[in-house]
Design a protein around this motif. Structure first.
Motif, PDB file in Angstrom:
ATOM      1  N   GLY A 205       7.123  44.696 -30.684  1.00  6.50           N
ATOM      2  CA  GLY A 205       6.094  45.145 -29.586  1.00  6.50           C
ATOM      3  C   GLY A 205       6.252  46.722 -29.306  1.00  6.50           C
ATOM      4  O   GLY A 205       7.253  47.218 -29.639  1.00  6.50           O
ATOM      5  N   VAL A 206       5.298  47.497 -28.991  1.00  5.50           N
ATOM      6  CA  VAL A 206       5.261  48.686 -28.608  1.00  5.50           C
ATOM      7  C   VAL A 206       6.378  49.100 -27.761  1.00  5.50           C
ATOM      8  O   VAL A 206       7.161  50.088 -28.094  1.00  5.50           O
ATOM      9  N   ALA A 207       6.497  48.368 -26.745  1.00  3.78           N
ATOM     10  CA  ALA A 207       7.430  48.776 -25.653  1.00  3.78           C
ATOM     11  C   ALA A 207       8.597  48.537 -26.044  1.00  3.78           C
ATOM     12  O   ALA A 207       9.663  49.277 -25.760  1.00  3.78           O
ATOM     13  N   SER A 208       8.942  47.225 -26.721  1.00  4.18           N
ATOM     14  CA  SER A 208      10.320  46.968 -27.305  1.00  4.18           C
ATOM     15  C   SER A 208      10.742  48.161 -27.955  1.00  4.18           C
ATOM     16  O   SER A 208      11.972  48.520 -28.097  1.00  4.18           O
ATOM     17  N   LEU A 209       9.884  48.203 -29.035  1.00  3.14           N
ATOM     18  CA  LEU A 209      10.198  49.618 -30.184  1.00  3.14           C
ATOM     19  C   LEU A 209      10.633  50.714 -29.533  1.00  3.14           C
ATOM     20  O   LEU A 209      11.499  51.630 -29.737  1.00  3.14           O
ATOM     21  N   ARG A 210       9.860  51.124 -28.489  1.00  2.00           N
ATOM     22  CA  ARG A 210      10.021  52.388 -27.536  1.00  2.00           C
ATOM     23  C   ARG A 210      11.302  52.474 -26.876  1.00  2.00           C
ATOM     24  O   ARG A 210      12.036  53.460 -26.819  1.00  2.00           O
TER      25      ARG A 210
ATOM     26  N   TRP B  36      14.046  52.817 -29.632  1.00  2.00           N
ATOM     27  CA  TRP B  36      14.123  54.255 -29.978  1.00  2.00           C
ATOM     28  C   TRP B  36      14.934  55.016 -28.973  1.00  2.00           C
ATOM     29  O   TRP B  36      15.599  56.103 -29.238  1.00  2.00           O
TER      30      TRP B  36
END
Length: 523
Positions: free
Chosen positions: A224-229, A232
């Motif tokens: 998910g976008v939030a998890s990947l952010r 990072w």
């Protein structure tokens, strides 16, 4: 856990891997011979293999393991589990993108690797198809490297060490059973090898899962976008990425050196590339069984000691590793220098492999033997820097040594032909190892324990007696004349090896070297 026992386990499984790899090569040669299609497979397999060496087992592992060990030592299990999840999530995303690009760009990759295949349209097309089939192998192997780093940090060495055998077995099965089945379907049989590679990669990854589950460290991948952010932005991931850049440069130096040597050898008399390749394959046995095994065992423990600021334990483990390298590698180097002809004869002197081939391969093997001790020692010394998350220093040294090695090639190759390439590599390794050792001592990271001069003198005496024995055995026995009697030659060789080992280790014991105490070092 006993350090030597752990390293011995890895060494034994490495030996099994090397033997099954040799069986794989013999079976492939027998089943498919040498043709445009086998060239196509070798080129296609080399592409993901090169990426595996550069990224999965190279830059990523060198950066990941020290950060993982330090995180576990300083922040505990929960924070370490979070870091593993973050790294795994970013790694899976990067691999998905890489595999899509690799599959789409297969024609360009094949042309860049071997443009000569374009002279045969069928061979070029086969290489492109098999590259597309096998490119996801880099994904499997990158995840295997992640899993192996976790398991080695938790001192579970068995599963990671056993995994390379699965690739060899899968490819043997593909050549034995898959190729006839493909032929019946009207598909070129060599395509079965590509399936075998993918099956081997999948098996290597799946065998890691139960061990990771038992540890409670099976990565949880979140795309998910939030998890990947969040991944990072995590400190651990950023540290790994920062370390990967110099690590990638360092691994690339080794590959560039290999490519340069291959290019030079291709301009020497016919057979030079093969003679060097055969000698290099023999060198892989001691370097992998000693150097790689000790490196795998010591790297996470050195990183943990460094993170805990336990300088005494860090220095003691380095000292132990170097002492073991001296005691076990010196007799191997002596054997390569004084017993090279019997070694090459027993393994290769059959069929079309002529006495001249034996002689030329022997010269290359002796050239490599000059630097064997250094080649193995580098596997201990470089992790001493990686454990402190200092990858830049070994990389700078490697770049300088690459330049020095090529200058040595300019001098030695006109004099010694292909053997000059091997000797230049050895001399470069000696400079590299000496430089790394000096760097560790200058930083105060490694202070040798007492007793080194005494140990070196005793090893020198034992090695001198060993060299005399092997020199006499080499000259008194008709190794080449026994070509038609392979079992006799193999039996005599085994007897000579046993006698040599007995002489060396008994001499060390009589001179007062405490071999049992050396082997009982614990983690």
């Amino acid at each position: 856990m006993n350090l030597f026992k752990a390293a011995s386990t890895i060494s034994l499984l490495t030996l099994v891997s090397r033997i099954t790899g040799l069986a794989r090569e013999l079976l492939i040669a027998s089943a498919f011979g040498a043709s445009a299609l086998t060239d196509a497979f070798n080129v296609a397999f080399r592409i993901p293999n090169l990426l595996r060496r550069l990224f999965a087992e190279g830059a990523f592992s060198q950066a990941f393991v020290p950060v993982l060990a330090a995180t576990r030592q300083t922040h505990g299990e929960a924070a370490t589990r979070d870091m593993i999840d973050h790294v795994a999530s970013l790694l899976v995303l990067a691999l998905l993108v890489t595999c899509v690009i690799g599959v789409a760009g297969a024609p360009l990759l094949v042309w860049a690797m071997a443009s000569g295949l374009s002279q045969d349209a069928a061979g070029m097309q086969a290489a492109v198809v098999m590259t597309r089939w096998m490119f996801p192998y880099i994904g499997f192997m990158s995840l295997v490297a992640l899993s192996a780093g976790i398991l080695n940090t938790w001192k579970h060495f068995l599963v990671p060490a056993a995994t390379p055998v699965l690739l060899n077995l899968a490819m043997i099965a593909a050549a034995w059973w898959g190729a006839p089945w493909f032929e019946r379907l009207g598909v070129p049989p060599v395509y079965a090898l590509a399936v075998g590679v993918m099956l081997g990669g999948l098996l290597q990854l799946l065998i890691q899962v139960p061990a990771l589950l038992r540890l409670g460290m099976l990565p949880r991948v979140r795309l998910g976008v939030a998890s990947l952010r969040a991944a990072w932005r995590s400190e651990g991931c950023r540290r790994i990425l920062k370390l990967m850049a110099p690590a990638l440069l360092g691994v690339s130096v080794a590959q560039v050196s290999l490519l340069i040597n291959t290019q030079i050898a291709s301009h020497l008399p016919s057979g030079s590339v093969s003679w060097l390749s055969y000698a290099d394959r023999l060198m892989e046995f001691p370097t992998a069984m000693l150097g790689v095994a000790l490196s795998v065992v010591l790297t996470p423990q050195l990183a943990a000691a460094k993170a805990a600021q336990d300088h005494a334990r860090y220095a003691a483990m380095l000292d132990w590793g170097l002492r073991l390298v001296v005691v076990l590698t010196v007799p191997c180097a002596v054997a390569l220098l004084t017993f090279a002809q019997p070694v090459v004869s027993v393994l290769f002197n059959y069929g079309a492999f002529s006495p001249r081939d034996v002689q030329q391969t022997m010269l290359a093997l002796m050239g490599y033997g000059v630097g064997l001790l250094a080649l193995v020692a580098i596997k201990i010394l470089a992790p001493g820097f990686y454990a402190a998350q200092d990858i830049r220093t070994p990389v700078k040294i490697a770049i300088c040594v690459l330049v020095i090695t090529q200058l040595l090639n300019i001098v030695l190759v006109p004099l010694l032909a292909h053997a000059g390439l091997a000797l230049a590599t050895s001399l470069g390794a000696l400079i590299n190892a000496g430089w790394l050792l000096w760097g560790l001592r200058r930083k105060g990271s490694y202070v040798p324990a007492a007793g080194w001069p005494r140990l070196m003198a005793r090893v020198a005496v034992a090695a001198a007696l060993l060299a005399l024995l092997l020199w006499l055995l080499d000259r008194q026995l008709p190794w080449l004349a026994w070509q038609a009697q392979p079992m006799l030659r193999l039996g005599v060789f085994a007897g000579c090896a046993a006698l040599a080992a007995l002489l060396y280790f008994v001499t060390l014991r009589l001179l007062g070297v405490d071999l049992r105490g050396l082997l009982r070092r614990s983690l």
